[in-house]
Design a protein around this motif. Structure first.
Motif, PDB file in Angstrom:
ATOM      1  N   PHE A 305       0.849  -1.191   0.000  1.00 57.04           N
ATOM      2  CA  PHE A 305       0.000   0.000   0.000  1.00 57.04           C
ATOM      3  C   PHE A 305       0.883   1.239   0.000  1.00 57.04           C
ATOM      4  CE2 PHE A 305      -2.809   3.294   1.553  1.00 57.04           C
ATOM      5  CZ  PHE A 305      -4.036   2.971   0.988  1.00 57.04           C
ATOM      6  N   LEU A 306       0.821   2.004  -1.097  1.00 55.44           N
ATOM      7  CA  LEU A 306       1.585   3.243  -1.208  1.00 55.44           C
ATOM      8  C   LEU A 306       0.900   4.307  -0.352  1.00 55.44           C
ATOM      9  CD1 LEU A 306       2.256   3.203  -5.057  1.00 55.44           C
ATOM     10  CD2 LEU A 306       3.693   2.299  -3.219  1.00 55.44           C
ATOM     11  N   THR A 307       1.631   4.791   0.665  1.00 56.14           N
ATOM     12  CA  THR A 307       1.052   5.636   1.704  1.00 56.14           C
ATOM     13  C   THR A 307       1.723   7.002   1.720  1.00 56.14           C
ATOM     14  OG1 THR A 307       0.848   3.613   3.032  1.00 56.14           O
ATOM     15  CG2 THR A 307       0.447   5.708   4.150  1.00 56.14           C
ATOM     16  N   PRO A 308       0.961   8.101   1.646  1.00 52.59           N
ATOM     17  CA  PRO A 308       1.569   9.431   1.762  1.00 52.59           C
ATOM     18  C   PRO A 308       2.353   9.546   3.071  1.00 52.59           C
ATOM     19  CG  PRO A 308      -0.709   9.605   1.033  1.00 52.59           C
ATOM     20  CD  PRO A 308      -0.493   8.165   1.423  1.00 52.59           C
ATOM     21  N   ALA A 309       3.518  10.153   3.009  1.00 49.23           N
ATOM     22  CA  ALA A 309       4.385  10.249   4.187  1.00 49.23           C
ATOM     23  C   ALA A 309       3.654  10.843   5.387  1.00 49.23           C
ATOM     24  CB  ALA A 309       5.621  11.084   3.843  1.00 49.23           C
ATOM     25  N   GLU A 310       2.808  11.846   5.146  1.00 47.22           N
ATOM     26  CA  GLU A 310       2.118  12.517   6.256  1.00 47.22           C
ATOM     27  C   GLU A 310       1.013  11.662   6.865  1.00 47.22           C
ATOM     28  OE1 GLU A 310       1.260  16.798   5.668  1.00 47.22           O
ATOM     29  OE2 GLU A 310       2.379  16.585   3.795  1.00 47.22           O
ATOM     30  N   ASN A 311       0.628  10.580   6.201  1.00 51.12           N
ATOM     31  CA  ASN A 311      -0.379   9.668   6.740  1.00 51.12           C
ATOM     32  C   ASN A 311       0.241   8.422   7.386  1.00 51.12           C
ATOM     33  OD1 ASN A 311      -2.351  10.554   3.982  1.00 51.12           O
ATOM     34  ND2 ASN A 311      -3.033  10.863   6.082  1.00 51.12           N
ATOM     35  N   CYS A 312       1.573   8.305   7.307  1.00 51.93           N
ATOM     36  CA  CYS A 312       2.230   7.064   7.704  1.00 51.93           C
ATOM     37  C   CYS A 312       1.975   6.687   9.164  1.00 51.93           C
ATOM     38  CB  CYS A 312       3.727   7.161   7.446  1.00 51.93           C
ATOM     39  SG  CYS A 312       4.225   6.366   5.890  1.00 51.93           S
TER      40      CYS A 312
END
Length: 355
Positions: A305-312
């Protein structure tokens, strides 16, 4: 026992009839950007060589209750206890009393913009030139520009000065005083649309004069438009996906375009899902409902799952079994991660952590 039964009945009645200011979020459907939706390709590219793809690059969604949904206490308690749902304050999803119609319109506009940015980011990633131009994004109702300038007009100059960035428009307008004329050199929206269909840059211009008004906050000169950016693409790229709104599919659309225009198979046949907004420069931004999206992705069969850094950090607090969260900040990060996944070289993948 009679007293207990009556008490239980009273509590159930209270749970049904007491209304609470909450809404519910749950995992929504996922769609493979490399595949079809309702019998039509999600991504269609013509006028340029494309390559076969395999595997999945799934965009993910979240279901939410409507603005008019009146949740009762029993439903709220059930939502809090249910593992795959989240109950949140109604105001979080519909701030300032936003209606269903207003929310749908806003989501549609954001979805349209995300498609535009996805195309730009993907082509830039591949080194394919894209022509940008400043346009009238919206015209404020009742403003000096109403009936003179129109959404989609291409702004070439303001008072004879070239315009190359949306911020240029505000800078040039605020040099005036309220009541002074501001001259716009524009390509009318209809001519610009016709040129875009033919994949050429619009040329015919006309001059329009708007008398500046006064801003209510500090009295500076305004004309009542919001400038934006539009693009002329070197070949047609069509994105079709019904019943989806918001900007969060931008990253996955961009990756789907890159995969179709790249000889190498980016996914290696793997099942990859993800989310994230994207801007014209390819920067990936955060989204809402990340935990619902990871659950939906895993239920659909995703392994990565490619996850935005700010949502990690939020995503890492509850990771479905069998799903690897890959941290990305740009489209370049995402394509490099896909290359590693396709080759099975996953040891060095940047993964999400709780901190």
């Amino acid at each position: 026992m009679l007293a207990s039964t009556l008490m239980l009945f009273a509590l159930l009645c209270a749970g049904i009839f007491i209304r609470v200011p909450y809404s519910e979020m749950s995992p929504g459907p996922t769609v493979n950007t490399l595949g079809d939706s309702r019998g039509e390709p999600v991504l269609s590219i013509s006028g340029h060589k494309t390559y076969p793809t395999s595997g999945h690059l799934n965009m993910t969604t979240v279901r939410v209750t409507g603005a008019d949904y009146d949740m009762n206490l029993l439903e709220a308690v059930y939502g809090w206890l249910a593992g795959d749902n989240i109950v949140v304050p109604h105001e979080n999803l519909y701030p300032n009393g936003k209606t269903d119609k207003e929310s749908t319109q806003e989501n549609a506009e954001e979805f349209s913009q995300s498609q535009e940015s996805a195309k730009v980011a993907a082509l830039k990633q591949l080194g394919i030139p894209v022509t940008a131009r400043v346009i009238v994004g919206t015209v404020v109702k009742g403003s000096p520009s109403e009936g003179k300038l129109h959404a989609g007009d291409v702004i070439r100059q303001v008072d004879g000065a070239p315009v190359t960035d949306p911020a240029d428009v505000a800078k040039l307008v605020t040099k005036h005083k309220p009541g002074e004329p501001v001259e716009f050199t524009v390509v009318p929206a209809a001519d610009a649309a016709e040129a875009e269909k033919a994949n050429r840059e619009p040329t015919a211009t006309t001059k329009i004069t708007v008398t500046a008004g006064k801003a209510p906050d500090d009295g500076h000169a305004v004309v009542g438009i919001r400038a934006g950016t539009d693009h002329t693409f070197p070949f047609p790229i069509d994105i079709k996906l019904a019943d989806v709104g918001g900007p969060s599919a931008g990253l996955m659309f961009a990756l789907g375009i890159v995969d179709k225009l790249t000889p190498e198979n980016l996914t290696g046949g793997k099942f990859i899902a993800g989310t994230g907004t994207i801007d014209d420069a390819g920067k990936v931004g955060p989204i809402g409902g990340i935990q619902m999206k990871t659950i939906g992705a895993r239920q659909a069969g995703a392994e990565y799952f490619l996850t935005p850094a700010e949502n990690c950090a939020s995503a890492a607090s509850h990771v479905p079994d069998g799903l690897t969260l890959v941290k990305v900040s740009t489209i370049d990060d995402a394509t490099k991660a896909l290359e590693k996944i396709s080759k099975g070289d996953t040891a060095g993948l940047p993964q999400c952590t709780r901190s």
